[in-house]
Motif scaffolding. Structure first.
Motif, mmCIF file in Angstrom:
data_model
loop_
_atom_site.group_PDB
_atom_site.id
_atom_site.type_symbol
_atom_site.label_atom_id
_atom_site.label_comp_id
_atom_site.label_asym_id
_atom_site.label_seq_id
_atom_site.Cartn_x
_atom_site.Cartn_y
_atom_site.Cartn_z
ATOM 1 N N LYS A 1 -7.012 -6.134 -0.643
ATOM 2 C CA LYS A 1 -7.280 -7.196 -1.832
ATOM 3 C C LYS A 1 -7.981 -8.364 -1.286
ATOM 4 O O LYS A 1 -8.030 -8.664 -0.080
ATOM 5 C CB LYS A 1 -5.837 -7.547 -2.417
ATOM 6 C CG LYS A 1 -5.119 -6.381 -3.293
ATOM 7 C CD LYS A 1 -5.391 -6.404 -4.586
ATOM 8 C CE LYS A 1 -4.597 -5.549 -5.440
ATOM 9 N NZ LYS A 1 -5.314 -5.129 -6.807
ATOM 10 N N SER A 2 -8.729 -9.060 -2.422
ATOM 11 C CA SER A 2 -9.270 -10.023 -2.055
ATOM 12 C C SER A 2 -7.941 -11.353 -1.793
ATOM 13 O O SER A 2 -7.013 -10.918 -2.276
ATOM 14 C CB SER A 2 -10.253 -10.972 -2.956
ATOM 15 O OG SER A 2 -9.459 -10.895 -4.290
ATOM 16 N N LYS B 1 -2.249 -13.418 -6.690
ATOM 17 C CA LYS B 1 -1.901 -12.821 -7.947
ATOM 18 C C LYS B 1 -0.621 -11.972 -7.911
ATOM 19 O O LYS B 1 0.253 -11.804 -8.655
ATOM 20 C CB LYS B 1 -3.026 -12.441 -8.757
ATOM 21 C CG LYS B 1 -3.944 -13.382 -9.225
ATOM 22 C CD LYS B 1 -4.955 -12.844 -9.901
ATOM 23 C CE LYS B 1 -6.055 -13.771 -10.428
ATOM 24 N NZ LYS B 1 -7.497 -13.440 -11.100
ATOM 25 N N LYS C 1 -7.496 -13.988 -3.452
ATOM 26 C CA LYS C 1 -7.309 -14.572 -4.743
ATOM 27 C C LYS C 1 -6.391 -13.476 -5.334
ATOM 28 O O LYS C 1 -5.254 -13.835 -6.027
ATOM 29 C CB LYS C 1 -8.654 -14.767 -5.414
ATOM 30 C CG LYS C 1 -8.308 -15.442 -6.723
ATOM 31 C CD LYS C 1 -9.719 -15.779 -7.311
ATOM 32 C CE LYS C 1 -9.940 -16.610 -8.295
ATOM 33 N NZ LYS C 1 -11.186 -16.877 -8.846
ATOM 34 N N ASP C 2 -6.928 -12.153 -5.302
ATOM 35 C CA ASP C 2 -6.177 -11.060 -5.714
ATOM 36 C C ASP C 2 -4.662 -11.088 -5.268
ATOM 37 O O ASP C 2 -3.540 -10.488 -5.960
ATOM 38 C CB ASP C 2 -6.875 -9.856 -6.025
ATOM 39 C CG ASP C 2 -8.075 -9.910 -6.782
ATOM 40 O OD1 ASP C 2 -8.082 -10.591 -7.644
ATOM 41 O OD2 ASP C 2 -8.871 -8.941 -6.749
#
Length: 181
Positions: free
Chosen positions: A117-118, A124, A120-121
């Motif tokens: 994942k990035s 989350k 940022k993700d």
């Protein structure tokens, strides 16, 4: 609410759930001292288990929060590339490593499954996991509080039974004294 003759404590029933409404309780006033002692030991054991589970969940929440903080400190504009880090293999075992792409991280989804994942993700995902853990810890805390109330109710019932036994023994002793005169 029901009341005991020798004791004016409210509601002599125990619930097995955190939400007492609608659940069938056990009337502890009809139990013997041995039964009460057994129930008390069970409730104390349950309380210890729930407390341990609560502390484990809070530790998981803290680790998720630490992971979020760590991810947010990695520069994503390429400045973090090549930076040396310690990679956690277990809770207590770390291995040295280097950041190859600061915007791509592996996130454990559960049961040993990982996905790229990035950053940022990944944050989350950690936030969602944190909310689930927090909700579970709130539920466990509510169950622990109910178990604690149950322990207190059983203790009060035991004290009431002991007072009844003592009063009965004193009455028999008094009766014997009066008959001896």
């Amino acid at each position: 609410q029901t009341k005991n003759k020798s004791n004016t404590r409210p509601n002599p029933t125990m619930s097995s759930s955190a939400n007492d409404s609608g659940s069938a309780g056990v009337n502890i006033d009809t139990m013997s001292l041995d039964q009460l002692n057994s129930v008390k030991q069970q409730q104390e054991s349950r309380l210890e288990q729930l407390t341990a589970q609560y502390h484990q969940l809070r530790a998981v929440s803290a680790r998720l929060s630490t992971a979020q903080t760590s991810l947010s400190t990695i520069p994503v504009n390429g400045a973090g590339e090549g930076r040396e880090i310690m990679i956690p293999l277990t809770e207590s075992l770390y291995a040295p490593g280097r950041i190859v792409d600061p915007n791509k991280v592996l996130v454990e989804l559960g049961a040993g499954f990982f996905v790229e994942k990035s950053a940022k993700d990944a944050i989350k995902v950690l936030e969602r996991k944190g909310k689930v853990v927090d909700a579970n810890s709130d539920n466990v805390m509510a169950m622990a509080e109910a178990s604690s109330r149950n322990c207190q109710a059983v203790q009060q019932a035991m004290q009431g039974k002991m007072m009844e036994i003592q009063a009965r023994q004193q009455g028999i002793s008094y009766k014997n004294q009066m008959e001896g005169k």
